[in-house]
Design an enzyme around this catalytic site. Structure first.
Site, PDB file in Angstrom:
ATOM      1  N   ASP A  65       0.847  -1.190   0.000  1.00 23.55           N
ATOM      2  CA  ASP A  65       0.000   0.000   0.000  1.00 23.55           C
ATOM      3  C   ASP A  65       0.883   1.240   0.000  1.00 23.55           C
ATOM      4  OD1 ASP A  65      -2.695   1.317   0.414  1.00 23.55           O
ATOM      5  OD2 ASP A  65      -1.627   2.062   2.167  1.00 23.55           O
ATOM      6  N   THR A  99      -0.585   5.004  -4.901  1.00 21.06           N
ATOM      7  CA  THR A  99       0.626   4.690  -5.664  1.00 21.06           C
ATOM      8  C   THR A  99       0.545   5.278  -7.065  1.00 21.06           C
ATOM      9  OG1 THR A  99       0.858   2.625  -4.417  1.00 21.06           O
ATOM     10  CG2 THR A  99       2.135   2.831  -6.438  1.00 21.06           C
ATOM     11  N   ASP A 390      -8.838   0.311   2.193  1.00 15.99           N
ATOM     12  CA  ASP A 390      -8.895   0.756   0.799  1.00 15.99           C
ATOM     13  C   ASP A 390     -10.189   0.299   0.126  1.00 15.99           C
ATOM     14  OD1 ASP A 390      -6.462   1.954   1.085  1.00 15.99           O
ATOM     15  OD2 ASP A 390      -5.327   0.440  -0.004  1.00 15.99           O
TER      16      ASP A 390
END
Length: 544
Positions: A65, A99, A390
């Site tokens: 993550d 990301t 998430d």
């Protein structure tokens, strides 16, 4: 920095400051941003690698993550910190795509550096990037697919896309189903409050498949006496935030007696007062008592006789959950307690008499769900907790917005192709910046391909060629072919993609505008005599 005035030097800037200007400042800032992006780049996509983070006491975090990785890193450079803030903003706004946002920001700055080398002024690049960003958001809006917020299968596909590559592949379907069920259970008027209405608890033991969704909350407590009721329906709950102990006053005092009977009378009176305190709680109608502090056996005896479920030393975080869910007030002065301070739940139950766990279910004004994560080790449960964080947020995005876009790089290829067509209609050097923006956006499918072990250039060419006839063409990470991502169920929330472009563009333009950096040099501590060194002082007598 110094100048000359009348033959005398004039110092404008403190010489102890470290100064970098012009292209040197820009190069340093871009290099630091690219360094941060390169750290998380290998984690992108379903085949991304994990990072092992070890803190000073040896605790290990295994994750891919991006937000977690960047938050745990000790970053010093100011520009690198700005890139970390991009991940933080992405996490707060969309819940996922951190990301991607960081990788895109690094790619934008890399392309900008190339343009600066060709003689394009940073101000022109900033303008071109802003134009490209606005066009990209419009392209994504037109490219988005509307979904019904109550379409459980569509929401589940979103959750699975987020989970893939972050947890056990065998448990993806199970975990995604829990996410969707939790969101649908707590929604109110089309809005979802994950932070307050979903509790994530972890328990080492069992497997990931044993992870379950509980309609209510659970706490690691048990009835303090075996003869207390272990199941109470229509529970009226008292939350006591003070000690319930007999025989110890809260202030220092002296008692003067001249015969033994007086001492006995005092003890009897003290016992009666304490019993009245417990009776005060019972008289409010409470049949369940959660106490955050100590509770002695004398109090337990009274609660047992009254048929009250009671437990003690409940954690502060659990008390806060109970306060919000049941509507009960935290009581610190029992003598002022009334029935209005009580909360309500349809059921309070300790299902297993030999297990330290109590379930509180069925609230009057709150919809609270608990996701109980189970796994073979603490590292596993910690990782699954990040997965849920998430996945829940991306499902929330789709539930509230009702829009998705194909994943697997399909959205980025669509944006890049439309940007290149748009750039041809723009005069001036901004056209170069728009084309550079398009190439930076394609860094996402390029990186996904690299992390899957494919040739990135071949994959990009294949996706571009396929996109004309197949609008939703993206990378099939199993075969390396261009496939229809929507038909495969690989989708992302529109909000994740748009926020990534916004965040990456904002930080890139901020960095490009900087042409002068002033940093204070680190100063060493002045030399002092050994006897004056603070480490040589005896602090034992100073109350420290």
């Amino acid at each position: 920095m110094a100048g000359q005035y009348g033959g005398q030097p004039v110092i404008i800037i403190d010489p102890s400051k470290e100064r970098t200007t012009g292209k040197d400042a820009l190069s340093v800032n871009i290099a630091s941003a690219k360094a941060v992006a390169s750290i998380v780049k290998s984690t992108l996509g379903p085949k991304g690698m994990d990072k092992m983070l070890v803190n000073v006491i040896g605790d290990i975090t295994l994750t891919n993550d991006g937000a977690t990785i960047l938050q745990e890193m000790d970053i010093e450079h100011p520009t690198a910190k700005m890139i970390v803030e991009v991940a933080s903003t992405q996490e707060k706004s969309a819940g996922d795509g951190t990301t991607s946002a960081v990788v895109m920001a690094g790619a934008l700055l890399e392309k900008a550096q190339e343009l600066v080398g060709l003689g394009v002024h940073p101000t022109v690049i900033v303008k071109g990037f802003s134009m490209a960003s606005e066009k990209s958001l419009q392209v994504l809006k037109d490219y988005a697919i509307k979904v019904d917020r109550n379409d459980r299968e569509a929401l589940k596909r979103i959750a699975m896309t987020s989970i893939t590559g972050k947890a056990s592949e065998m448990a993806n379907d199970h975990l995604a189903g829990i996410c969707v069920d939790a969101i649908l259970a707590i929604e109110q008027d089309g809005k979802v409050n994950i932070d307050d209405d979903i509790v994530i608890a972890k328990e080492v033991g069992g497997t990931i498949d044993d992870t379950e969704l509980i309609n209510g909350i659970s706490i690691r407590q048990e009835a303090l006496h075996p003869e207390m009721p272990h199941r109470i329906e229509n529970a009226k709950i008292a939350l006591i935030d003070t000690e319930l102990n007999f025989g110890k006053t809260s202030t220092k005092s002296k008692l003067m007696v001249d015969r033994a009977e007086q001492l006995q009378e005092f003890k009897e009176q003290e016992r009666a007062n304490f019993r009245n305190t417990i009776q005060k709680i019972i008289d409010t109608g409470a049949n369940v008592v959660f106490c955050s502090k100590a509770m002695d056996d004398y109090a337990l005896h009274f609660f047992k006789e009254a048929g009250v479920y009671a437990t003690r030393r409940v954690r502060e975080e659990d008390m806060l959950k109970l306060t919000r869910s049941t509507g009960a007030s935290l009581v610190r002065n029992v003598q002022e307690m009334t029935a209005d301070d009580l909360g309500y739940a349809e059921l309070v139950e300790q299902e297993d008499l030999y297990e330290e766990k109590t379930y509180i279910k069925g609230f009057r004004d709150a919809k609270t769900m608990t996701i109980l994560i189970k796994g073979g080790s603490e590292h596993v449960t910690d990782n699954i907790e990040r997965v849920f964080d998430d996945a829940l947020r991306v499902v929330k995005c789709v539930f509230e917005d009702g829009t998705i876009v194909p994943g697997g790089g399909a959205s980025e290829i669509e944006v890049a192709q439309k940007l290149r067509a748009y750039a041809s209609s723009v005069e001036g050097r901004e056209q170069m910046a728009i084309n550079a923006f398009a190439s930076a956006v394609e860094e996402i499918p390029r990186t996904i391909a690299e992390n899957c072990g494919f040739d990135a250039i071949d994959i990009l060419l294949k996706l571009r060629a396929s996109h004309g006839s197949m609008k939703h063409a993206g990378l099939n990470v199993e075969t390396g072919d261009a496939s229809n991502m929507y038909e495969m169920g690989i989708t992302d929330p529109l909000r994740v993609k748009t926020q990534a472009i916004k965040s990456a563009t904002e930080v890139a333009t901020m960095v490009l505008r900087v042409d002068d950096m002033l940093r204070a040099r680190e100063k060493a501590m002045m030399d002092v005599a050994p006897e004056h060194n603070i480490h040589n002082y005896d602090m034992s007598g100073m109350g420290m």
